[in-house]
Design a protein around this motif. Structure first.
Motif, PDB file in Angstrom:
ATOM      1  N   VAL A  30       4.526   9.418   2.031  1.00 52.97           N
ATOM      2  CA  VAL A  30       3.403  10.041   1.327  1.00 52.97           C
ATOM      3  C   VAL A  30       2.119   9.556   1.989  1.00 52.97           C
ATOM      4  CG1 VAL A  30       2.217  10.295  -0.892  1.00 52.97           C
ATOM      5  CG2 VAL A  30       4.690  10.001  -0.845  1.00 52.97           C
ATOM      6  N   ARG A  56      -4.060  -2.984   4.030  1.00 57.17           N
ATOM      7  CA  ARG A  56      -3.643  -1.938   3.118  1.00 57.17           C
ATOM      8  C   ARG A  56      -4.545  -0.711   3.173  1.00 57.17           C
ATOM      9  NH1 ARG A  56      -2.602  -4.237  -2.712  1.00 57.17           N
ATOM     10  NH2 ARG A  56      -1.375  -5.728  -1.560  1.00 57.17           N
ATOM     11  N   LYS A  73      -5.129   6.528   3.643  1.00 54.32           N
ATOM     12  CA  LYS A  73      -5.919   5.686   2.758  1.00 54.32           C
ATOM     13  C   LYS A  73      -7.064   5.004   3.495  1.00 54.32           C
ATOM     14  CE  LYS A  73      -4.198   3.356  -1.293  1.00 54.32           C
ATOM     15  NZ  LYS A  73      -3.189   2.456  -1.823  1.00 54.32           N
ATOM     16  N   ARG A 106       5.395   8.276   9.901  1.00 52.23           N
ATOM     17  CA  ARG A 106       5.798   7.365   8.827  1.00 52.23           C
ATOM     18  C   ARG A 106       7.260   7.573   8.430  1.00 52.23           C
ATOM     19  NH1 ARG A 106       2.100   4.352   5.340  1.00 52.23           N
ATOM     20  NH2 ARG A 106       0.267   4.020   6.620  1.00 52.23           N
ATOM     21  N   MET A 118      11.734  22.571   6.207  1.00 59.95           N
ATOM     22  CA  MET A 118      11.495  23.543   5.141  1.00 59.95           C
ATOM     23  C   MET A 118      10.130  23.152   4.553  1.00 59.95           C
ATOM     24  SD  MET A 118      12.862  26.104   3.537  1.00 59.95           S
ATOM     25  CE  MET A 118      14.630  26.029   3.778  1.00 59.95           C
ATOM     26  N   ARG A 256      -6.900   7.908 -11.511  1.00 60.85           N
ATOM     27  CA  ARG A 256      -5.535   7.392 -11.626  1.00 60.85           C
ATOM     28  C   ARG A 256      -5.497   5.901 -11.936  1.00 60.85           C
ATOM     29  NH1 ARG A 256      -1.861  11.035  -9.338  1.00 60.85           N
ATOM     30  NH2 ARG A 256      -2.984  12.871  -8.666  1.00 60.85           N
ATOM     31  N   ASP A 311       2.297  13.079 -13.880  1.00 63.94           N
ATOM     32  CA  ASP A 311       2.333  11.662 -14.242  1.00 63.94           C
ATOM     33  C   ASP A 311       1.153  11.291 -15.130  1.00 63.94           C
ATOM     34  OD1 ASP A 311       4.483  10.281 -13.426  1.00 63.94           O
ATOM     35  OD2 ASP A 311       3.728   9.787 -11.433  1.00 63.94           O
ATOM     36  N   PRO A 328      11.436  12.402 -12.223  1.00 65.26           N
ATOM     37  CA  PRO A 328      11.118  11.121 -11.588  1.00 65.26           C
ATOM     38  C   PRO A 328      10.450  11.365 -10.234  1.00 65.26           C
ATOM     39  CG  PRO A 328      13.497  11.545 -11.572  1.00 65.26           C
ATOM     40  CD  PRO A 328      12.876  12.643 -12.353  1.00 65.26           C
ATOM     41  N   ASN A 329       9.608  10.449  -9.828  1.00 59.32           N
ATOM     42  CA  ASN A 329       8.887  10.557  -8.545  1.00 59.32           C
ATOM     43  C   ASN A 329       8.204  11.912  -8.392  1.00 59.32           C
ATOM     44  OD1 ASN A 329       9.810   7.971  -7.762  1.00 59.32           O
ATOM     45  ND2 ASN A 329      11.743   8.879  -7.173  1.00 59.32           N
ATOM     46  N   THR A 330       7.335  12.212  -9.355  1.00 61.65           N
ATOM     47  CA  THR A 330       6.700  13.536  -9.405  1.00 61.65           C
ATOM     48  C   THR A 330       5.971  13.883  -8.107  1.00 61.65           C
ATOM     49  OG1 THR A 330       4.825  12.469 -10.435  1.00 61.65           O
ATOM     50  CG2 THR A 330       6.359  13.599 -11.901  1.00 61.65           C
ATOM     51  N   VAL A 331       5.392  12.867  -7.460  1.00 59.43           N
ATOM     52  CA  VAL A 331       4.602  13.136  -6.246  1.00 59.43           C
ATOM     53  C   VAL A 331       5.488  13.695  -5.131  1.00 59.43           C
ATOM     54  CG1 VAL A 331       3.172  12.069  -4.450  1.00 59.43           C
ATOM     55  CG2 VAL A 331       2.862  11.407  -6.835  1.00 59.43           C
TER      56      VAL A 331
ATOM     57  N   ASP B  32       3.174  -0.676  -1.805  1.00 60.56           N
ATOM     58  CA  ASP B  32       1.752  -1.006  -1.897  1.00 60.56           C
ATOM     59  C   ASP B  32       0.850   0.102  -1.372  1.00 60.56           C
ATOM     60  OD1 ASP B  32       2.356  -3.325  -3.088  1.00 60.56           O
ATOM     61  OD2 ASP B  32       1.976  -4.625  -1.371  1.00 60.56           O
ATOM     62  N   ASP B  33       1.310   0.807  -0.346  1.00 57.50           N
ATOM     63  CA  ASP B  33       0.486   1.869   0.242  1.00 57.50           C
ATOM     64  C   ASP B  33       0.670   3.205  -0.453  1.00 57.50           C
ATOM     65  OD1 ASP B  33      -0.439   0.107   2.025  1.00 57.50           O
ATOM     66  OD2 ASP B  33       0.883   0.693   3.663  1.00 57.50           O
ATOM     67  N   GLN B  34       1.569   3.258  -1.410  1.00 57.37           N
ATOM     68  CA  GLN B  34       1.893   4.540  -2.049  1.00 57.37           C
ATOM     69  C   GLN B  34       0.852   4.875  -3.125  1.00 57.37           C
ATOM     70  OE1 GLN B  34       4.640   6.384  -1.120  1.00 57.37           O
ATOM     71  NE2 GLN B  34       4.967   4.890   0.480  1.00 57.37           N
ATOM     72  N   PRO B  35       0.774   6.145  -3.505  1.00 57.78           N
ATOM     73  CA  PRO B  35      -0.182   6.517  -4.547  1.00 57.78           C
ATOM     74  C   PRO B  35       0.151   5.858  -5.881  1.00 57.78           C
ATOM     75  CG  PRO B  35       0.739   8.445  -3.470  1.00 57.78           C
ATOM     76  CD  PRO B  35       1.515   7.281  -2.981  1.00 57.78           C
ATOM     77  N   TYR B  36      -0.839   5.864  -6.764  1.00 56.15           N
ATOM     78  CA  TYR B  36      -0.679   5.249  -8.075  1.00 56.15           C
ATOM     79  C   TYR B  36       0.519   5.864  -8.804  1.00 56.15           C
ATOM     80  CZ  TYR B  36      -1.550   3.997 -12.879  1.00 56.15           C
ATOM     81  OH  TYR B  36      -1.399   3.538 -14.144  1.00 56.15           O
ATOM     82  N   VAL B  38       3.783   5.527  -8.076  1.00 58.32           N
ATOM     83  CA  VAL B  38       5.035   5.561  -7.300  1.00 58.32           C
ATOM     84  C   VAL B  38       5.817   4.258  -7.512  1.00 58.32           C
ATOM     85  CG1 VAL B  38       6.012   5.580  -4.968  1.00 58.32           C
ATOM     86  CG2 VAL B  38       4.229   7.188  -5.559  1.00 58.32           C
ATOM     87  N   GLN B  41       7.427   4.172 -11.009  1.00 60.91           N
ATOM     88  CA  GLN B  41       8.544   5.132 -11.057  1.00 60.91           C
ATOM     89  C   GLN B  41       9.750   4.574 -10.319  1.00 60.91           C
ATOM     90  OE1 GLN B  41       9.400   7.818 -12.403  1.00 60.91           O
ATOM     91  NE2 GLN B  41       7.680   9.080 -12.996  1.00 60.91           N
ATOM     92  N   SER B  42       9.508   3.962  -9.151  1.00 58.81           N
ATOM     93  CA  SER B  42      10.623   3.451  -8.352  1.00 58.81           C
ATOM     94  C   SER B  42      11.298   2.284  -9.067  1.00 58.81           C
ATOM     95  CB  SER B  42      10.125   2.985  -6.991  1.00 58.81           C
ATOM     96  OG  SER B  42       9.471   4.031  -6.353  1.00 58.81           O
ATOM     97  N   ASN B  45      13.357   3.776 -11.872  1.00 63.45           N
ATOM     98  CA  ASN B  45      14.566   4.426 -11.350  1.00 63.45           C
ATOM     99  C   ASN B  45      15.612   3.402 -10.959  1.00 63.45           C
ATOM    100  OD1 ASN B  45      13.476   6.893 -11.674  1.00 63.45           O
ATOM    101  ND2 ASN B  45      12.877   7.186  -9.551  1.00 63.45           N
ATOM    102  N   ARG B  48      17.167   1.912 -14.025  1.00 63.39           N
ATOM    103  CA  ARG B  48      18.114   2.862 -14.631  1.00 63.39           C
ATOM    104  C   ARG B  48      19.410   2.931 -13.839  1.00 63.39           C
ATOM    105  NH1 ARG B  48      13.412   6.390 -15.619  1.00 63.39           N
ATOM    106  NH2 ARG B  48      12.871   6.025 -17.784  1.00 63.39           N
TER     107      ARG B  48
END
Lengths: 349, 118
Positions: A30, A56, A73, A106, A118, A256, A311, A328-331, B32-36, B38, B41-42, B45, B48
């Motif tokens: 992402v 970061r 970012k 990435r 796709m 967010r 989310d 889950p993992n909507t993004v 850490d680099d992922q959007p707010y 994530v 959620q991980s 998951n 679970r």
């Protein structure tokens, strides 16, 4: 060996998923859809960083055709980000390429790679067949073929073997129903039952319903009423109250945060109430659009919410549609499903 | 009067210690680099999945206890049924394949409706 992948070029983030042979090695990436032209090397100014320096917020440097773009970012710390929100942005342009290259890097890192993708397109584009075909033609024009680029000094040689497209929320449907080998894992009746998907992206709000292997046009539609509305409203309010101009992506990031704060000339500003107002107003617009198309949505066997906005608006959606499920993992759900269907579509060739 | 049950918001605070929890620290840092959102959620998951797997394991352990008895009964039933219903078993296998084919047909139909052709 050709890998199968899904690519969801969102206005908020570029999302990519690669699935290895026989459903192995699933990689997800992402990257915020923020691109600018600039340099991350601040020369001697960088020496001032003492102690643990966090990398970061340093964007990736993507170089091709003799130009280096900053992607992801922290771009706004180094360059003025490009903020194109029109759908033409999806057809071609250096920003789209830079983002696509960064997502691919990435996913796979440096080296030589061959992939069939796709790609997910917004429902608003897919609903106009000729427009959609034009967008696909333009995308295939620059995507299919060989690409050489460098990300953070690492060389990548990429061959895109094929590109096909479907609606972005169709990806969420397949993420819900297929496994990583492209096999249907839910009850067979779920393929016949009406399943509704609401995809709340940054710039787009897509409604999509499938039943018995067909798209149900009456309940399917798209609008540019995504989370961008909240970001725009926050920009206006912060400008009015604090005199600070935020970029769309900065405003989205603030929306967010649990404790949204901003440093201004007057000190630290607590933006919680401004953020809540902006989110409430965006949620109202989204719920109104969904209600107009779906009513209470009880005619559907399953209601799935996806996209980064799902989310944030989880509580509002749960109140309004108690039988709905936020995936889950909507993004990344759309990209995951696109990749899973890619395994079916390209794996059989 | 019926008692109302409410589910309160739960906040988990977990400390990961360098040395003791290096594997977990490395796993968490990848988000850490992922959007707010994530990262949470991980973590959810993974929890679970862990719960599901441990439940499955517990069920498997339970079933192992009676395995020999179950196997004996099933073998006897199958042997008896095979002698009487040989023809019907073949039909059942064909029906299963037909169901798979139908699922594949529905998926293919949906795919051709969804994939955009130039």
């Amino acid at each position: 060996m050709v890998l199968c992948g899904g690519y969801d070029p969102g206005f908020g983030n570029g999302k990519g998923v690669i699935i290895g042979p026989s459903g192995s090695n699933v990689n997800v990436a992402v990257v915020p859809s923020v691109v600018g032209v600039g340099e991350t090397d601040l020369g001697m100014l960088s020496v001032g960083n003492l102690g643990r320096r966090s990398r970061r917020n340093v964007p990736d440097r993507v170089s091709f055709d003799g130009v280096t773009y900053l992607v992801g970012k922290g771009v706004s710390r180094y360059a003025r980000p490009v903020q194109r929100m029109d759908f033409l942005r999806l057809t071609d342009g250096p920003e789209l390429r830079a983002l696509f290259y960064d997502v691919t890097f990435r996913l796979l890192g440096e080296g030589v790679h061959k992939i069939a993708f796709m790609v997910g397109l917004p429902v608003e584009i897919m609903a106009d067949r000729e427009h959609a075909k034009g967008v696909l033609r333009a995308m295939r024009g620059w995507m299919v073929g060989e690409h050489s680029f460098v990300v953070n000094d690492e060389e990548v040689s990429l061959e895109v073997a094929d590109v096909r497209a479907m609606a972005q929320p169709a990806g969420a449907f397949f993420a819900w129903g297929l496994d990583d080998r492209g096999k249907w894992i839910r009850d067979r009746s779920d393929l016949r039952a009406p399943v509704a998907i609401c995809d709340i992206g940054f710039n787009t709000l897509d409604l999509f319903v499938v039943e018995g292997g067909e798209v149900i046009g009456r309940f399917t539609g798209g609008d540019t009423a995504g989370m961008r509305r909240a970001a725009e409203q926050l920009i206006t309010r912060v400008q009015g109250q604090c005199g600070v101009e935020l970029s769309l992506h900065e405003a989205d990031a603030l929306a967010r945060q649990k404790r949204p704060r901003l440093y201004t000339a007057d000190g630290e500003a607590d933006l919680r109430s401004l953020v809540n107002q902006a989110l409430d107003s965006a949620a109202a617009g989204i719920v109104t659009f969904v209600e107009r198309r779906w009513g209470n949505a009880r005619q559907f066997a399953h209601v799935l919410f996806t996209g980064g906005g799902a989310d944030i608006l989880h509580d509002t959606l749960a109140r309004q549609y108690p039988h709905g499920v936020v995936l889950p993992n909507t993004v990344t759900a759309n990209a995951v499903g696109l990749a899973r269907y890619a395994v079916r579509a390209f794996g059989r060739k | 009067m019926a008692r109302r049950t409410t589910t309160a918001l739960k906040t988990l605070k977990i400390r990961l210690y360098p040395g003791l929890d290096n594997d977990l620290i490395a796993w968490v840092e990848q988000f850490d680099d992922q959007p707010y959102g994530v990262k949470s959620q991980s973590i959810k998951n993974t929890l679970r999945q862990g719960i599901r797997e441990s439940t499955d394991q517990a069920m498997e352990t339970e079933s192992v206890l009676d395995l020999s008895e179950i196997r004996r009964v099933i073998e006897a039933s199958v042997a008896s049924a095979m002698s009487r219903f040989e023809g019907q078993l073949a039909v059942a296998a064909i029906t299963g394949n037909r169901e798979d084919d139908e699922t594949e047909d529905l998926l293919d139909a949906l795919g051709s409706a969804l994939i955009l052709d130039e």
